[in-house]
Design a protein around this motif. Structure first.
Motif, PDB file in Angstrom:
ATOM      1  N   SER A 228      38.756  40.342  28.320  1.00  0.00           N
ATOM      2  CA  SER A 228      37.974  39.110  28.364  1.00  0.00           C
ATOM      3  C   SER A 228      37.977  38.592  29.794  1.00  0.00           C
ATOM      4  N   ALA A 229      36.790  38.424  30.372  1.00  0.00           N
ATOM      5  CA  ALA A 229      36.670  38.030  31.778  1.00  0.00           C
ATOM      6  C   ALA A 229      35.915  36.720  31.926  1.00  0.00           C
ATOM      7  N   SER A 230      36.348  35.933  32.894  1.00  0.00           N
ATOM      8  CA  SER A 230      35.622  34.732  33.295  1.00  0.00           C
ATOM      9  C   SER A 230      35.496  34.787  34.815  1.00  0.00           C
ATOM     10  N   CYS A 231      34.257  34.745  35.326  1.00  0.00           N
ATOM     11  CA  CYS A 231      34.015  35.016  36.749  1.00  0.00           C
ATOM     12  C   CYS A 231      33.425  33.803  37.453  1.00  0.00           C
ATOM     13  N   HIS A 232      33.921  33.543  38.672  1.00  0.00           N
ATOM     14  CA  HIS A 232      33.570  32.327  39.393  1.00  0.00           C
ATOM     15  C   HIS A 232      33.374  32.632  40.873  1.00  0.00           C
ATOM     16  N   ARG A 233      32.417  31.966  41.489  1.00  0.00           N
ATOM     17  CA  ARG A 233      32.162  32.115  42.923  1.00  0.00           C
ATOM     18  C   ARG A 233      32.841  30.968  43.662  1.00  0.00           C
ATOM     19  N   VAL A 234      33.579  31.308  44.726  1.00  0.00           N
ATOM     20  CA  VAL A 234      34.325  30.308  45.493  1.00  0.00           C
ATOM     21  C   VAL A 234      33.968  30.417  46.973  1.00  0.00           C
ATOM     22  N   PRO A 235      34.229  29.366  47.766  1.00  0.00           N
ATOM     23  CA  PRO A 235      33.842  29.369  49.187  1.00  0.00           C
ATOM     24  C   PRO A 235      34.810  30.166  50.060  1.00  0.00           C
ATOM     25  N   VAL A 236      34.897  31.465  49.801  1.00  0.00           N
ATOM     26  CA  VAL A 236      35.661  32.429  50.598  1.00  0.00           C
ATOM     27  C   VAL A 236      34.664  33.482  51.061  1.00  0.00           C
ATOM     28  N   VAL A 237      34.754  33.925  52.292  1.00  0.00           N
ATOM     29  CA  VAL A 237      33.774  34.876  52.819  1.00  0.00           C
ATOM     30  C   VAL A 237      33.973  36.259  52.212  1.00  0.00           C
ATOM     31  N   ASP A 238      35.172  36.828  52.358  1.00  0.00           N
ATOM     32  CA  ASP A 238      35.486  38.159  51.846  1.00  0.00           C
ATOM     33  C   ASP A 238      36.793  38.118  51.084  1.00  0.00           C
ATOM     34  N   GLY A 239      36.897  38.937  50.044  1.00  0.00           N
ATOM     35  CA  GLY A 239      38.133  39.072  49.296  1.00  0.00           C
ATOM     36  C   GLY A 239      38.081  38.363  47.964  1.00  0.00           C
ATOM     37  N   HIS A 240      38.076  39.153  46.895  1.00  0.00           N
ATOM     38  CA  HIS A 240      38.103  38.590  45.543  1.00  0.00           C
ATOM     39  C   HIS A 240      39.549  38.382  45.104  1.00  0.00           C
ATOM     40  N   THR A 241      39.815  37.236  44.516  1.00  0.00           N
ATOM     41  CA  THR A 241      41.110  36.928  43.914  1.00  0.00           C
ATOM     42  C   THR A 241      40.939  36.919  42.403  1.00  0.00           C
ATOM     43  N   GLU A 242      41.931  37.489  41.691  1.00  0.00           N
ATOM     44  CA  GLU A 242      41.855  37.544  40.233  1.00  0.00           C
ATOM     45  C   GLU A 242      43.211  37.173  39.637  1.00  0.00           C
ATOM     46  N   ALA A 243      43.191  36.292  38.645  1.00  0.00           N
ATOM     47  CA  ALA A 243      44.393  35.970  37.869  1.00  0.00           C
ATOM     48  C   ALA A 243      44.328  36.777  36.581  1.00  0.00           C
ATOM     49  N   VAL A 244      45.362  37.615  36.364  1.00  0.00           N
ATOM     50  CA  VAL A 244      45.346  38.594  35.288  1.00  0.00           C
ATOM     51  C   VAL A 244      46.465  38.292  34.295  1.00  0.00           C
ATOM     52  N   PHE A 245      46.123  38.319  33.010  1.00  0.00           N
ATOM     53  CA  PHE A 245      47.078  38.081  31.934  1.00  0.00           C
ATOM     54  C   PHE A 245      46.996  39.271  30.971  1.00  0.00           C
ATOM     55  N   ILE A 246      48.138  39.900  30.686  1.00  0.00           N
ATOM     56  CA  ILE A 246      48.148  41.126  29.893  1.00  0.00           C
ATOM     57  C   ILE A 246      49.121  40.985  28.724  1.00  0.00           C
ATOM     58  N   GLU A 247      48.646  41.290  27.522  1.00  0.00           N
ATOM     59  CA  GLU A 247      49.507  41.398  26.351  1.00  0.00           C
ATOM     60  C   GLU A 247      49.732  42.873  26.056  1.00  0.00           C
ATOM     61  N   LEU A 248      51.000  43.262  25.926  1.00  0.00           N
ATOM     62  CA  LEU A 248      51.352  44.641  25.634  1.00  0.00           C
ATOM     63  C   LEU A 248      51.795  44.783  24.181  1.00  0.00           C
TER      64      LEU A 248
END
Length: 348
Positions: A228-248
């Protein structure tokens, strides 16, 4: 040396291709293709150079040609930085004769077109033979995934190889360069965050499972967990940041997960490919890292940096972390170039 060309050479990703191919020991950049309004001009006149680096002297006087198979001349591999709508029409025409290493989304989910991250699923290149048989082509198309998908999947692969994943949640904070130089108006992003990127969430949810799936007699069987993904554009020139949550499904020790990430290597590292980072995933201990400005260029922008790796007490057998990946290098041009290096090594 293998002669190569770039389709969509005047755009931002096209410029990244040119920057990364400068002084490449295996590829000689001889052809630059773009729209008809650029064709016939020296590249220095056709392109407004957007990158921080200088336009390489070696391409300044190359005459830009039309994006047409009859115009590209003596090349073996073409890197495609074309918009998806154009790529869907013209990439198959090029693939009748040439190898197309595409960053475009148009052909990614075609059943006989390999969607590849070389460290994750190099065996998907076996689809090339089926593709040529199905379509009657002498060449072929190989694609790389969406920029945010690449960073996520590189960090999931060592976990997936050692544990059973139940589901993944990811929230992205994506740089404006992912939309191209003119993609996000400054008045829309300065002092702001845009909580929607068209088609991005669907790409992450489908491509990730495809990449971690299995190739079974010419058919890709996607991985069986949920994304499940939620994607957002932020005022950064280069480099995507992602917060990841995993259930095993399994119990785990956090130190073992960290070790799996830190020691993860794939076929490109074993083969010593030129653009392959020594460590595809770099794990940091600092509480305030990774950050795009400080970590996007790690290993030439080809490594993904992970930080804040920790257990998630809210859910059983769960962990979470933050990652940063360079979206126009590892997530775009660099991904296609690494695909081409692997193709040269094991196919050509």
């Amino acid at each position: 040396m293998v002669n190569v060309g770039v389709l969509g050479a005047t755009g931002m990703v096209g410029q990244r291709f040119i920057e990364m191919l400068e002084n490449h020991p295996e590829f000689e950049l001889t052809t630059l293709a773009a729209s008809s309004r650029s064709a016939g001009k020296p590249y220095s006149e056709a392109a407004n150079w957007y990158l921080d680096s200088e336009m390489p002297e070696s391409v300044r006087d190359i005459e830009v040609v039309e994006t047409d198979p009859s115009s590209v001349g003596d090349v073996e591999i073409l890197f495609s930085a074309l918009p998806a709508d154009i790529a869907r029409k013209v990439e198959p025409r090029f693939a009748e004769k040439y190898i197309v290493a595409s960053n475009a989304s148009a052909m990614r989910m075609e059943p006989d077109v390999p969607l590849v991250i070389p460290e994750v699923n190099p065996e998907f290149l076996d689809l090339i033979e089926l593709q040529q048989k199905n379509r009657g082509w002498d060449g072929f198309i190989v694609t790389n995934p969406n920029c945010s998908t690449i960073a996520l999947t590189l960090t999931l692969k060592p976990i997936y190889d050692n544990y059973s994943i139940r589901r993944v949640y990811v929230s992205t904070m994506q740089a404006v360069s992912g939309a191209g130089y003119s993609g996000v108006p400054s008045m829309a992003i300065l002092d702001n965050l845009v909580p929607f990127i068209g088609g991005e969430e669907e790409k992450m949810e489908t491509e990730t499972l495809h990449l971690l799936g299995e190739l079974d007699e010419g058919v890709v069987r996607p991985a069986g967990f949920g994304v499940s993904a939620s994607c957002h554009r932020v005022p950064v020139v280069d480099g995507h940041t992602e917060a990841v949550f995993i259930e095993l499904e399994d119990e785990f020790e956090l130190k073992d997960v960290r070790e799996a990430m830190e020691t993860f290597q794939g076929l490109p590292q074993k083969l010593g490919l030129y653009s392959a980072p020594e460590k595809p995933v770099v794990v940091m201990d600092e509480e305030n890292r990774p950050q795009p400005r400080m970590d996007r260029d790690r290993d030439g922008g080809m490594a993904v940096t992970v930080g804040r790796l920790r257990e998630d007490a809210a859910f059983e057998n769960s962990l979470r972390y933050v990652l940063v990946g360079h979206n126009t290098i590892r997530g775009a041009a660099g991904a296609s170039i690494l695909n081409a290096e692997l193709i040269k090594e094991i196919i050509l």
